[in-house]
Write a protein that holds these residues in place. Structure first.
Motif, PDB file in Angstrom:
ATOM      1  N   LEU A   1       0.961  -1.183   0.113  1.00  0.00           N
ATOM      2  CA  LEU A   1      -0.023  -0.010   0.034  1.00  0.00           C
ATOM      3  C   LEU A   1       0.836   1.305  -0.075  1.00  0.00           C
ATOM      4  O   LEU A   1       1.574   1.606   1.045  1.00  0.00           O
ATOM      5  CB  LEU A   1      -0.877  -0.043   1.333  1.00  0.00           C
ATOM      6  CG  LEU A   1      -2.031   1.334   1.242  1.00  0.00           C
ATOM      7  CD1 LEU A   1      -2.836   1.055   0.092  1.00  0.00           C
ATOM      8  CD2 LEU A   1      -2.577   1.252   2.698  1.00  0.00           C
ATOM      9  N   PRO A   2       0.914   1.854  -1.130  1.00  0.00           N
ATOM     10  CA  PRO A   2       2.089   2.962  -1.381  1.00  0.00           C
ATOM     11  C   PRO A   2       1.862   3.895  -0.253  1.00  0.00           C
ATOM     12  O   PRO A   2       0.689   4.487  -0.048  1.00  0.00           O
ATOM     13  CB  PRO A   2       1.930   3.221  -2.722  1.00  0.00           C
ATOM     14  CG  PRO A   2       1.238   2.455  -3.267  1.00  0.00           C
ATOM     15  CD  PRO A   2       0.279   1.674  -2.482  1.00  0.00           C
ATOM     16  N   SER A   3       2.966   4.239   0.414  1.00  0.00           N
ATOM     17  CA  SER A   3       2.839   5.218   1.641  1.00  0.00           C
ATOM     18  C   SER A   3       2.519   6.690   1.218  1.00  0.00           C
ATOM     19  O   SER A   3       1.839   7.531   1.855  1.00  0.00           O
ATOM     20  CB  SER A   3       4.059   5.467   2.457  1.00  0.00           C
ATOM     21  OG  SER A   3       5.570   5.430   1.866  1.00  0.00           O
ATOM     22  N   LYS A   4       3.026   6.958  -0.084  1.00  0.00           N
ATOM     23  CA  LYS A   4       2.569   8.233  -0.688  1.00  0.00           C
ATOM     24  C   LYS A   4       1.056   8.511  -0.843  1.00  0.00           C
ATOM     25  O   LYS A   4       0.861   9.619  -0.914  1.00  0.00           O
ATOM     26  CB  LYS A   4       3.154   8.376  -2.069  1.00  0.00           C
ATOM     27  CG  LYS A   4       2.695   7.624  -3.271  1.00  0.00           C
ATOM     28  CD  LYS A   4       3.259   7.833  -4.521  1.00  0.00           C
ATOM     29  CE  LYS A   4       4.723   6.745  -4.351  1.00  0.00           C
ATOM     30  NZ  LYS A   4       5.230   6.736  -5.717  1.00  0.00           N
ATOM     31  N   LEU A   5       0.165   7.326  -0.865  1.00  0.00           N
ATOM     32  CA  LEU A   5      -1.167   7.703  -1.045  1.00  0.00           C
ATOM     33  C   LEU A   5      -1.853   8.578   0.141  1.00  0.00           C
ATOM     34  O   LEU A   5      -2.673   9.483  -0.210  1.00  0.00           O
ATOM     35  CB  LEU A   5      -1.872   6.341  -0.879  1.00  0.00           C
ATOM     36  CG  LEU A   5      -3.369   6.344  -0.968  1.00  0.00           C
ATOM     37  CD1 LEU A   5      -3.772   7.099  -2.140  1.00  0.00           C
ATOM     38  CD2 LEU A   5      -3.961   4.928  -1.162  1.00  0.00           C
ATOM     39  N   GLY A   6      -1.196   8.330   1.359  1.00  0.00           N
ATOM     40  CA  GLY A   6      -1.617   9.252   2.614  1.00  0.00           C
ATOM     41  C   GLY A   6      -1.369  10.659   2.265  1.00  0.00           C
ATOM     42  O   GLY A   6      -2.103  11.583   2.556  1.00  0.00           O
ATOM     43  N   ASN A   7      -0.171  10.934   1.683  1.00  0.00           N
ATOM     44  CA  ASN A   7       0.054  12.647   1.391  1.00  0.00           C
ATOM     45  C   ASN A   7      -0.918  13.012   0.226  1.00  0.00           C
ATOM     46  O   ASN A   7      -0.991  14.174   0.133  1.00  0.00           O
ATOM     47  CB  ASN A   7       1.399  12.548   1.140  1.00  0.00           C
ATOM     48  CG  ASN A   7       2.411  12.309   2.244  1.00  0.00           C
ATOM     49  OD1 ASN A   7       2.161  12.938   3.325  1.00  0.00           O
ATOM     50  ND2 ASN A   7       3.313  11.610   2.189  1.00  0.00           N
ATOM     51  N   MET A   8      -1.084  11.984  -0.716  1.00  0.00           N
ATOM     52  CA  MET A   8      -1.674  12.524  -1.833  1.00  0.00           C
ATOM     53  C   MET A   8      -3.265  13.010  -1.291  1.00  0.00           C
ATOM     54  O   MET A   8      -3.820  13.959  -1.902  1.00  0.00           O
ATOM     55  CB  MET A   8      -2.062  11.008  -2.994  1.00  0.00           C
ATOM     56  CG  MET A   8      -0.786  11.115  -3.571  1.00  0.00           C
ATOM     57  SD  MET A   8      -1.289   9.537  -4.647  1.00  0.00           S
ATOM     58  CE  MET A   8       0.693   9.325  -5.548  1.00  0.00           C
ATOM     59  N   LEU A   9      -4.045  11.965  -0.786  1.00  0.00           N
ATOM     60  CA  LEU A   9      -5.212  12.134  -0.211  1.00  0.00           C
ATOM     61  C   LEU A   9      -5.329  13.476   1.035  1.00  0.00           C
ATOM     62  O   LEU A   9      -6.173  14.355   0.826  1.00  0.00           O
ATOM     63  CB  LEU A   9      -5.566  11.050   0.779  1.00  0.00           C
ATOM     64  CG  LEU A   9      -5.911   9.709  -0.070  1.00  0.00           C
ATOM     65  CD1 LEU A   9      -6.115   8.555   1.090  1.00  0.00           C
ATOM     66  CD2 LEU A   9      -6.987   9.949  -1.055  1.00  0.00           C
ATOM     67  N   ALA A  10      -4.014  13.729   1.490  1.00  0.00           N
ATOM     68  CA  ALA A  10      -4.153  14.835   2.537  1.00  0.00           C
ATOM     69  C   ALA A  10      -4.068  16.156   1.724  1.00  0.00           C
ATOM     70  O   ALA A  10      -4.342  17.148   2.228  1.00  0.00           O
ATOM     71  CB  ALA A  10      -2.953  14.792   3.424  1.00  0.00           C
ATOM     72  N   SER A  11      -3.470  16.102   0.368  1.00  0.00           N
ATOM     73  CA  SER A  11      -3.405  17.404  -0.163  1.00  0.00           C
ATOM     74  C   SER A  11      -4.697  17.855  -0.951  1.00  0.00           C
ATOM     75  O   SER A  11      -5.026  18.974  -1.453  1.00  0.00           O
ATOM     76  CB  SER A  11      -2.532  17.114  -1.531  1.00  0.00           C
ATOM     77  OG  SER A  11      -3.092  16.172  -2.689  1.00  0.00           O
ATOM     78  N   GLY A  12      -5.846  16.861  -0.689  1.00  0.00           N
ATOM     79  CA  GLY A  12      -7.157  17.388  -1.123  1.00  0.00           C
ATOM     80  C   GLY A  12      -7.278  17.382  -2.767  1.00  0.00           C
ATOM     81  O   GLY A  12      -8.102  18.013  -3.206  1.00  0.00           O
ATOM     82  N   ARG A  13      -6.661  16.461  -3.400  1.00  0.00           N
ATOM     83  CA  ARG A  13      -6.832  16.054  -4.698  1.00  0.00           C
ATOM     84  C   ARG A  13      -7.221  14.891  -5.144  1.00  0.00           C
ATOM     85  O   ARG A  13      -6.776  13.913  -4.372  1.00  0.00           O
ATOM     86  CB  ARG A  13      -5.424  16.544  -5.278  1.00  0.00           C
ATOM     87  CG  ARG A  13      -4.674  17.916  -5.093  1.00  0.00           C
ATOM     88  CD  ARG A  13      -5.480  19.028  -5.754  1.00  0.00           C
ATOM     89  NE  ARG A  13      -4.819  20.203  -5.633  1.00  0.00           N
ATOM     90  CZ  ARG A  13      -4.920  21.017  -4.422  1.00  0.00           C
ATOM     91  NH1 ARG A  13      -5.930  20.991  -3.741  1.00  0.00           N
ATOM     92  NH2 ARG A  13      -4.254  22.173  -4.405  1.00  0.00           N
ATOM     93  N   PRO A  14      -7.929  14.591  -6.132  1.00  0.00           N
ATOM     94  CA  PRO A  14      -8.170  13.207  -6.652  1.00  0.00           C
ATOM     95  C   PRO A  14      -7.336  12.629  -7.077  1.00  0.00           C
ATOM     96  O   PRO A  14      -6.214  13.083  -7.664  1.00  0.00           O
ATOM     97  CB  PRO A  14      -9.469  13.433  -7.525  1.00  0.00           C
ATOM     98  CG  PRO A  14      -9.151  14.840  -8.349  1.00  0.00           C
ATOM     99  CD  PRO A  14      -8.464  15.591  -7.069  1.00  0.00           C
ATOM    100  N   VAL A  15      -7.309  11.243  -6.864  1.00  0.00           N
ATOM    101  CA  VAL A  15      -6.220  10.330  -7.153  1.00  0.00           C
ATOM    102  C   VAL A  15      -6.680   9.257  -8.445  1.00  0.00           C
ATOM    103  O   VAL A  15      -7.779   8.745  -8.281  1.00  0.00           O
ATOM    104  CB  VAL A  15      -5.546   9.399  -6.075  1.00  0.00           C
ATOM    105  CG1 VAL A  15      -4.539   8.434  -6.434  1.00  0.00           C
ATOM    106  CG2 VAL A  15      -5.237  10.258  -5.132  1.00  0.00           C
ATOM    107  N   ILE A  16      -5.811   9.196  -9.415  1.00  0.00           N
ATOM    108  CA  ILE A  16      -6.231   8.028 -10.572  1.00  0.00           C
ATOM    109  C   ILE A  16      -5.311   7.058 -10.179  1.00  0.00           C
ATOM    110  O   ILE A  16      -4.057   7.231 -10.151  1.00  0.00           O
ATOM    111  CB  ILE A  16      -5.993   8.733 -11.913  1.00  0.00           C
ATOM    112  CG1 ILE A  16      -6.851   9.784 -12.257  1.00  0.00           C
ATOM    113  CG2 ILE A  16      -6.092   7.516 -12.747  1.00  0.00           C
ATOM    114  CD1 ILE A  16      -6.789  10.537 -13.333  1.00  0.00           C
ATOM    115  N   ALA A  17      -5.744   5.715  -9.960  1.00  0.00           N
ATOM    116  CA  ALA A  17      -4.978   4.563  -9.598  1.00  0.00           C
ATOM    117  C   ALA A  17      -4.950   3.550 -10.612  1.00  0.00           C
ATOM    118  O   ALA A  17      -6.152   3.240 -10.893  1.00  0.00           O
ATOM    119  CB  ALA A  17      -5.213   4.262  -8.333  1.00  0.00           C
TER     120      ALA A  17
END
Length: 409
Positions: free
Chosen positions: A319-335
């Protein structure tokens, strides 16, 4: 809980800015703040460039950093980390860590030995220290190295090396008193490997740049990089096999006529030169170096969309640790993952899941988000809420102390 003595053995540690290092260091320092004694036997910093950091030397070096007593051990660092070279890299750390761990065990008389995989090759060193000290062994799995090596082609699926690696992994799993890992599907994988329920603990990573993100200024970075007025799709982090980043370049090629959409790849790693060659001539792709700590918040808030590509067979091995920071930035994620995987569950209402290794699906998702600002804003708000509820550092440190209580009473 009462202060405990914890002997930690693991390859990656700060000042490595991404990957496992920041979380290991952050956990060790948080435990010291809570009154525990921590000694850390770690490697020399090299990740993600796979080069020894300046001002570090290939020898043992002791220090105290933010209350943690650290011994850095020399090890082999391959410039091109292929399967066999990567194994030699891990084995060299296990060899150099042994005398340092033995000395720490004798001096501190630990209550607990805690080790992180990667590197699982060093886990037998931790097991020996725990056995000699007569204390429990806790193995924390950040990713399943054997499965990831098979999924990314570092070792052949039907080779003798694969069989030997799988048998070694099983021996290590049997020796640990408690095994934690960072997602629900990874816990399920432990159960599938025969680990008993009472020896499994879910203990994820946290959004380690949350404070920097809150104060971040994405607009200034946009001006500096000439991205004003564009929808920016960002990949930030390690550039290696398991990310499958070729599909991002292929998606960008499909959108090369969209002057309002830009792809930014910010990171380092062994596959960067290959990606730069693949993107040659594409006007909508920009490569940037990994950003320093004080600019990570700016970088993550500069993006309109975060990209999280994964290879088809690797999605539930980490589970990539960077995902938490992506979510915290308030931006949608394409996975690029299958529905039902751990990453897909994290992104419910927070992003878009597309099939792995399918560049046209990435291109379509980027175009869809670029044309719907309100939908992006809604998903971004849900992402912030998810980060706050599931990626909090205090909650993860509490979880570690719960695990200690389970082992030590």
């Amino acid at each position: 809980m009462a202060g405990r003595k914890i002997l930690f053995i693991g390859l990656n540690y700060a000042p490595e800015p991404i990957g496992i290092g920041p979380y290991t260091a952050g956990l060790a320092e948080a435990l010291v703040e809570r009154g525990h004694e921590v000694r850390a036997i770690v490697g020399q910093p090299y990740y993600p460039d796979w080069k020894l950091y300046p001002d570090y030397h290939r020898r043992w070096k002791a220090s105290v950093e933010n209350g943690v007593q650290i011994m850095r051990c020399p090890h082999y660092i391959p410039a091109n980390p292929t399967g066999s070279k990567r194994m030699a890299h891990h084995a060299s750390f296990a060899s150099s860590a042994y005398p340092a761990a033995r000395r720490a065990r004798r001096e501190m008389k630990p209550d607990l030995v805690f080790t992180v995989a990667p590197s699982m090759i060093a886990a037998p060193v931790a097991a020996r220290m725990a056995r000699r000290a007569g204390v429990p062994l806790w193995l924390h799995i950040q990713d399943f190295e054997v499965g990831a090596a098979l999924a990314t082609g570092l070792i052949g699926k039907t080779s003798r090396t694969a069989d030997a690696a799988a048998q070694f992994e099983q021996r290590v799993l049997r020796r640990a008193d408690l095994i934690s890992t960072i997602s629900h599907p990874m816990c399920e994988l432990l159960r599938d490997k025969g680990v008993a329920e009472d020896r499994i603990l879910e203990m994820r990573n946290w959004a380690n740049h949350a404070s920097g993100i809150a104060a971040g200024d994405g607009a200034s970075l946009r001006r500096e990089w000439g991205l004003e007025g564009k929808t920016v799709a960002l990949y930030s982090g390690n550039i290696a096999n398991k990310q499958g980043l070729d599909v991002v370049i292929e998606a960008a090629a499909m959108l090369r006529e969209r002057e309002d959409i830009a792809f930014v790849i910010s990171g380092e790693g062994p596959n960067r030169a290959h990606l730069e060659a693949l993107a040659k001539g594409l006007p909508n792709v920009t490569f940037r170096d990994l950003q320093p700590e004080d600019r990570v918040g700016d970088l993550l808030k500069m993006a309109n969309i975060h990209l999280l590509p994964q290879l088809r067979d690797a999605a539930d091995l980490v589970l990539p640790s960077k995902l938490g920071n992506m979510l915290a930035s308030g931006r949608p994620v394409i996975a690029t993952v299958q529905p039902g995987t751990g990453i897909a569950r994290e992104l419910v209402d927070c992003g878009i899941v597309v099939p792995p290794e399918t560049p046209h699906a990435i291109a379509e998702a980027v175009e869809a988000l670029a044309g719907h600002e309100d939908y992006c804003a809604h998903m971004g708000q849900k992402a912030r809420e998810r980060a706050a509820s599931h990626w909090s550092k205090d909650a993860i440190v509490d979880r570690f102390e719960e695990g200690m209580a389970r082992l030590l009473g």
